[in-house]
Design a protein around this motif. Structure first.
Motif, PDB file in Angstrom:
ATOM      1  N   ALA A  66     -18.721 -38.342 -19.475  1.00 23.31           N
ATOM      2  CA  ALA A  66     -18.081 -39.714 -18.438  1.00 23.31           C
ATOM      3  C   ALA A  66     -16.651 -40.333 -19.131  1.00 23.31           C
ATOM      4  CB  ALA A  66     -18.920 -40.474 -19.254  1.00 23.31           C
ATOM      5  N   SER A  67     -16.189 -40.257 -20.664  1.00 21.55           N
ATOM      6  CA  SER A  67     -14.760 -40.328 -21.167  1.00 21.55           C
ATOM      7  C   SER A  67     -14.073 -39.511 -21.656  1.00 21.55           C
ATOM      8  CB  SER A  67     -15.271 -40.996 -22.598  1.00 21.55           C
ATOM      9  OG  SER A  67     -16.338 -40.132 -23.692  1.00 21.55           O
ATOM     10  N   GLY A  68     -14.028 -38.158 -21.171  1.00 22.49           N
ATOM     11  CA  GLY A  68     -13.542 -37.465 -21.101  1.00 22.49           C
ATOM     12  C   GLY A  68     -12.770 -36.210 -22.056  1.00 22.49           C
ATOM     13  N   GLN A  69     -14.082 -36.392 -22.342  1.00 24.43           N
ATOM     14  CA  GLN A  69     -13.964 -36.378 -24.002  1.00 24.43           C
ATOM     15  C   GLN A  69     -15.489 -34.897 -24.638  1.00 24.43           C
ATOM     16  OE1 GLN A  69     -15.851 -39.489 -27.084  1.00 24.43           O
ATOM     17  NE2 GLN A  69     -13.075 -39.497 -28.109  1.00 24.43           N
ATOM     18  N   TRP A  70     -14.980 -34.235 -24.877  1.00 26.24           N
ATOM     19  CA  TRP A  70     -15.493 -32.680 -25.200  1.00 26.24           C
ATOM     20  C   TRP A  70     -16.249 -32.602 -26.336  1.00 26.24           C
ATOM     21  CZ3 TRP A  70     -15.295 -29.178 -21.594  1.00 26.24           C
ATOM     22  CH2 TRP A  70     -14.086 -29.365 -20.469  1.00 26.24           C
ATOM     23  N   LYS A  71     -17.727 -32.566 -25.661  1.00 25.58           N
ATOM     24  CA  LYS A  71     -18.589 -31.966 -27.328  1.00 25.58           C
ATOM     25  C   LYS A  71     -19.067 -31.809 -27.384  1.00 25.58           C
ATOM     26  CE  LYS A  71     -19.606 -37.146 -27.379  1.00 25.58           C
ATOM     27  NZ  LYS A  71     -20.123 -38.207 -27.586  1.00 25.58           N
ATOM     28  N   PRO A  72     -19.827 -30.659 -27.757  1.00 27.26           N
ATOM     29  CA  PRO A  72     -20.030 -28.949 -28.170  1.00 27.26           C
ATOM     30  C   PRO A  72     -21.400 -29.214 -27.547  1.00 27.26           C
ATOM     31  CG  PRO A  72     -20.146 -30.007 -30.628  1.00 27.26           C
ATOM     32  CD  PRO A  72     -19.690 -31.430 -29.483  1.00 27.26           C
ATOM     33  N   TYR A  73     -22.686 -28.468 -27.758  1.00 21.94           N
ATOM     34  CA  TYR A  73     -24.012 -28.434 -26.290  1.00 21.94           C
ATOM     35  C   TYR A  73     -24.255 -27.210 -26.695  1.00 21.94           C
ATOM     36  CZ  TYR A  73     -23.452 -26.566 -22.122  1.00 21.94           C
ATOM     37  OH  TYR A  73     -23.708 -25.368 -21.468  1.00 21.94           O
ATOM     38  N   TYR A  74     -23.768 -26.214 -27.106  1.00 21.85           N
ATOM     39  CA  TYR A  74     -24.866 -24.885 -27.101  1.00 21.85           C
ATOM     40  C   TYR A  74     -23.672 -24.285 -28.493  1.00 21.85           C
ATOM     41  CZ  TYR A  74     -27.292 -20.380 -26.480  1.00 21.85           C
ATOM     42  OH  TYR A  74     -28.852 -19.758 -27.047  1.00 21.85           O
ATOM     43  N   VAL A  75     -24.818 -23.607 -29.635  1.00 22.15           N
ATOM     44  CA  VAL A  75     -24.017 -21.691 -30.117  1.00 22.15           C
ATOM     45  C   VAL A  75     -24.796 -21.131 -30.018  1.00 22.15           C
ATOM     46  CG1 VAL A  75     -23.272 -21.455 -32.602  1.00 22.15           C
ATOM     47  CG2 VAL A  75     -23.271 -24.286 -31.700  1.00 22.15           C
TER      48      VAL A  75
END
Length: 284
Positions: free
Chosen positions: A150-159
């Protein structure tokens, strides 16, 4: 008080005896307690745990529920069953026993040993469409999906591994759309593992999953690729990152583009959901 095969001292607090005795089905100790029964359940439980403790050795540290608080873990084989003792450290060589868990040997989870090094050269992040168009289905690479919060930051969620990236990315795409999410909120990173690397893509994938799940919330990997792993004593795992590496995989403590995990007493298992009542999650 008992000494393990590798020289640790295990103590059983009185408060734990009744708790363990009340959960014999969950511990898998019913048959062992029956063998040691002399009219007192408490004494039979203590003798059974003593037998397990005396025949055990340290296998690493169990992390549960995404916590950084680890439980030193010992394992022994008694009468064809694998027993694991979860403990709390009292000092460097002494531990207090919290509880015991057991499964038949053939039902044990897969704990693979990992040691070695690998260098990963990361491409710049790409949209789903571009990643699918340029996919090479390499047998030697890994990929990471990232989601914009929601803040516009990219975060990993799958490898994942890129042995069949087209099929995998198409599946991810269908899942994203099925849950009415926007594809523009997701992107793909591909990491190329150099030929000189000693770790297999599957091993690199597991180490990355462990790193990410300890660094950020929301990583969704589960199943065979997220099973625990051990690093043998005296060994280590090192991942060297090059190119457009995601900041979350870098080792900020060392201020380098490498990730190092040592084996031995500090060797850690990949964290997994730890089935233990809240009251037993910490030694009082």
């Amino acid at each position: 008080m008992w000494t393990t095969l590798d020289g640790y001292t295990l103590r059983l607090p009185r408060s734990r005896v009744a708790k363990i005795a009340s959960r014999l089905s969950k511990t898998g100790m019913k048959d062992l307690v029956r063998e040691n029964f002399d009219g007192s359940i408490a004494r039979a439980v203590v003798r059974s745990i003593g037998r397990i403790a005396s025949n055990s050795h340290r296998i690493g540290t169990t992390f549960y529920g995404g916590s950084d608080c680890g439980l030193p873990t010992f394992q022994a084989s008694i009468n064809g069953r694998q027993y694991q003792i979860y403990s709390a450290p009292l000092n460097e060589s002494e531990h207090a026993i919290l509880t015991v868990r057991s499964k038949a040997s053939e039902d044990q989870p897969e704990f693979i040993a990992i040691a070695g090094s690998a260098t990963i050269s990361w491409d710049a992040p790409a949209t789903f469409g571009k990643a699918i168009r340029t996919n090479t289905n390499s047998l030697h690479d890994v990929y990471m999906l990232e989601k914009r919060d929601a803040s516009g930051q990219w975060k990993p969620y799958y490898v994942g591994r890129t042995d069949d990236t087209d099929d995998r990315l198409q599946k991810h795409r269908r899942d994203i759309l099925r849950h009415q999410n926007r594809l523009s909120d997701y992107r793909v990173r591909v990491g190329h593992i150099t030929a000189a690397s000693k770790l297999t893509p599957a091993e690199v994938e597991r180490v990355l999953i462990r790193k990410l799940k300890r660094a950020v919330s929301g990583v969704t990997n589960a199943g065979s690729d997220a099973k625990p792993f051990l690093i043998p004593k005296g060994k280590r795992v090192q991942l060297q990152h090059q190119g457009k590496a995601p900041a979350v995989v870098l080792d900020r403590r060392r201020k380098t583009k490498s990730q190092v995990i040592s084996g031995g007493k500090q060797g850690r298992q990949y964290e997994f959901e730890f089935e233990m009542p809240f009251s037993e999650q910490a030694y009082p």
